[in-house]
Design a protein around this motif. Sequence first.
Motif, mmCIF file in Angstrom:
data_model
loop_
_atom_site.group_PDB
_atom_site.id
_atom_site.type_symbol
_atom_site.label_atom_id
_atom_site.label_comp_id
_atom_site.label_asym_id
_atom_site.label_seq_id
_atom_site.Cartn_x
_atom_site.Cartn_y
_atom_site.Cartn_z
ATOM 1 N N VAL A 241 1.410 -0.913 0.129
ATOM 2 C CA VAL A 241 -0.199 -0.107 -0.231
ATOM 3 C C VAL A 241 0.854 1.647 -0.454
ATOM 4 O O VAL A 241 0.501 2.078 -0.526
ATOM 5 N N ALA A 242 1.810 1.491 1.067
ATOM 6 C CA ALA A 242 2.726 2.314 1.170
ATOM 7 C C ALA A 242 3.382 2.930 -0.265
ATOM 8 O O ALA A 242 3.787 4.041 -0.884
ATOM 9 N N VAL A 243 4.356 1.617 -1.022
ATOM 10 C CA VAL A 243 5.131 1.811 -2.333
ATOM 11 C C VAL A 243 3.898 2.394 -3.514
ATOM 12 O O VAL A 243 4.560 3.302 -4.408
ATOM 13 N N ALA A 244 2.638 1.441 -3.828
ATOM 14 C CA ALA A 244 1.338 2.142 -4.112
ATOM 15 C C ALA A 244 1.509 3.282 -4.228
ATOM 16 O O ALA A 244 0.970 3.884 -5.287
ATOM 17 N N ALA A 245 1.089 3.601 -3.227
ATOM 18 C CA ALA A 245 0.698 5.548 -2.701
ATOM 19 C C ALA A 245 1.842 6.313 -3.554
ATOM 20 O O ALA A 245 1.733 7.305 -4.355
ATOM 21 N N ALA A 246 3.232 5.735 -2.967
ATOM 22 C CA ALA A 246 4.177 6.541 -3.148
ATOM 23 C C ALA A 246 4.577 6.625 -4.838
ATOM 24 O O ALA A 246 4.764 7.466 -5.261
ATOM 25 N N LEU A 247 3.978 5.217 -5.834
ATOM 26 C CA LEU A 247 4.438 5.402 -6.975
ATOM 27 C C LEU A 247 2.883 6.030 -7.734
ATOM 28 O O LEU A 247 3.509 6.643 -8.407
ATOM 29 N N HIS A 248 1.949 5.771 -6.545
ATOM 30 C CA HIS A 248 0.861 6.979 -7.534
ATOM 31 C C HIS A 248 1.099 8.092 -7.228
ATOM 32 O O HIS A 248 1.062 9.299 -8.825
ATOM 33 N N CYS A 249 1.234 9.199 -6.077
ATOM 34 C CA CYS A 249 1.871 10.558 -5.850
ATOM 35 C C CYS A 249 3.241 10.814 -7.045
ATOM 36 O O CYS A 249 2.926 11.710 -7.369
ATOM 37 N N SER A 250 4.048 10.026 -6.618
ATOM 38 C CA SER A 250 5.516 10.741 -7.857
ATOM 39 C C SER A 250 5.047 10.513 -9.883
ATOM 40 O O SER A 250 5.831 11.531 -10.228
ATOM 41 N N GLY A 251 4.091 9.714 -9.862
ATOM 42 C CA GLY A 251 4.190 9.954 -10.985
ATOM 43 C C GLY A 251 3.083 11.314 -11.356
ATOM 44 O O GLY A 251 3.398 11.453 -11.970
ATOM 45 N N ILE A 252 1.939 11.372 -10.089
ATOM 46 C CA ILE A 252 1.578 12.284 -11.276
ATOM 47 C C ILE A 252 2.442 13.934 -10.773
ATOM 48 O O ILE A 252 2.428 14.965 -11.298
ATOM 49 N N ILE A 253 3.143 14.064 -9.528
ATOM 50 C CA ILE A 253 4.127 15.102 -9.658
ATOM 51 C C ILE A 253 5.356 15.090 -11.041
ATOM 52 O O ILE A 253 5.446 16.175 -10.924
ATOM 53 N N ILE A 254 5.480 13.503 -11.292
ATOM 54 C CA ILE A 254 6.680 14.090 -12.883
ATOM 55 C C ILE A 254 6.284 14.257 -13.483
ATOM 56 O O ILE A 254 6.797 15.310 -14.227
ATOM 57 N N GLY A 255 4.682 13.443 -13.938
ATOM 58 C CA GLY A 255 4.064 14.486 -15.072
ATOM 59 C C GLY A 255 3.674 15.425 -15.174
ATOM 60 O O GLY A 255 4.340 15.939 -15.640
ATOM 61 N N LYS A 256 3.710 16.730 -14.125
ATOM 62 C CA LYS A 256 3.439 17.602 -13.941
ATOM 63 C C LYS A 256 4.686 18.145 -14.072
ATOM 64 O O LYS A 256 4.976 19.497 -14.767
ATOM 65 N N ARG A 257 5.513 17.969 -13.685
ATOM 66 C CA ARG A 257 7.071 18.308 -13.660
ATOM 67 C C ARG A 257 7.957 18.705 -14.892
ATOM 68 O O ARG A 257 8.379 19.344 -15.905
ATOM 69 N N LEU A 258 7.493 17.011 -16.529
ATOM 70 C CA LEU A 258 7.688 16.960 -17.409
ATOM 71 C C LEU A 258 6.770 17.957 -18.153
ATOM 72 O O LEU A 258 7.483 18.555 -19.084
ATOM 73 N N ALA A 259 5.637 18.101 -17.513
ATOM 74 C CA ALA A 259 4.567 18.992 -18.805
ATOM 75 C C ALA A 259 5.452 20.643 -18.661
ATOM 76 O O ALA A 259 5.393 21.213 -19.373
ATOM 77 N N LEU A 260 5.692 21.221 -16.960
ATOM 78 C CA LEU A 260 5.896 22.360 -16.993
ATOM 79 C C LEU A 260 7.344 22.409 -17.548
ATOM 80 O O LEU A 260 7.462 23.913 -17.974
ATOM 81 N N ASP A 261 8.618 21.683 -17.536
ATOM 82 C CA ASP A 261 9.784 21.872 -17.812
ATOM 83 C C ASP A 261 9.277 21.844 -20.110
ATOM 84 O O ASP A 261 10.446 22.205 -20.700
ATOM 85 N N LYS A 262 8.347 20.887 -20.367
ATOM 86 C CA LYS A 262 8.176 20.819 -21.469
ATOM 87 C C LYS A 262 7.515 22.926 -22.035
ATOM 88 O O LYS A 262 7.420 23.216 -23.139
ATOM 89 N N ALA A 263 6.684 23.262 -21.093
ATOM 90 C CA ALA A 263 5.971 23.926 -21.656
ATOM 91 C C ALA A 263 6.665 25.103 -21.221
ATOM 92 O O ALA A 263 7.068 26.343 -22.173
ATOM 93 N N LYS A 264 8.149 25.111 -20.622
ATOM 94 C CA LYS A 264 9.351 25.979 -20.522
ATOM 95 C C LYS A 264 10.301 26.735 -21.225
ATOM 96 O O LYS A 264 9.885 27.266 -21.620
ATOM 97 N N GLN A 265 10.688 25.017 -22.385
ATOM 98 C CA GLN A 265 11.156 25.062 -23.482
ATOM 99 C C GLN A 265 10.323 26.051 -24.447
ATOM 100 O O GLN A 265 11.425 26.337 -25.350
ATOM 101 N N HIS A 266 9.128 25.202 -24.818
ATOM 102 C CA HIS A 266 8.062 26.062 -26.012
ATOM 103 C C HIS A 266 8.527 27.612 -25.250
ATOM 104 O O HIS A 266 7.703 28.117 -26.713
ATOM 105 N N PHE A 267 8.453 27.773 -24.235
ATOM 106 C CA PHE A 267 8.140 29.323 -24.103
ATOM 107 C C PHE A 267 9.150 30.190 -24.410
ATOM 108 O O PHE A 267 9.299 31.091 -25.334
#
Length: 193
Positions: free
Chosen positions: A159-185
């Motif tokens: 349960v702990a690692v599955a929740a950590a993977l879930h939260c980390s996936g969301i955070i990483i997805g947002k981070r990568l999207a922001l980095d890509k948007a910054k490059q575009h800008f």
Amino acid sequence: MSQPDLVLDLDLDGLLDFQTLIQACETEDEVGCVLRLHLAFERMIDFYISKAANPEMLSFAEKEKEFSRKVERAVFLGLPLTIANVARHVGQIRNKVAHELKPINRHKLDHLIKVIDENLICCLDGEKKLSDYKIELVGKSPDEVVRLGTHGDRYDFIVAVAAALHCSGIIIGKRLALDKAKQHFLSAINLTA
């Protein structure tokens, strides 16, 4: 004059290794469970490195095999320390279980749960705690819900690692999207980072 909508081509395929997560949940072998969950976390770190690094940098640098070195490399590429801290604790539990063939240490598991609560879950939803998360073992025991404290240390680790993977996936997805948007800008206004 209106600006066109920004469309980001962000391929997140491979961010979460669901098959390995399912196998970890369904095995009765504690060592196999811990190794698979660690592998799922390691694959997420590998995914982040592959997306965050310049391809030329990746081809130049020797590929890391050791998990802790991969986490360090990912941090240097911008992986949030909140995720790296959780990864370190998952790695410590994995090493104890895999190298010493000892059961999951409850004290270390409780510390991991605290680290996940303080580093990941609070970042996404300040009201939630890891104890609010649950998993359902659809393939193994349909309709059975597993929460912290209901099925023993192995399931608490799941349960702990599955929740950590879930939260980390969301955070990483947002981070990568922001980095890509910054490059575009920056390229739109002819600047380079």
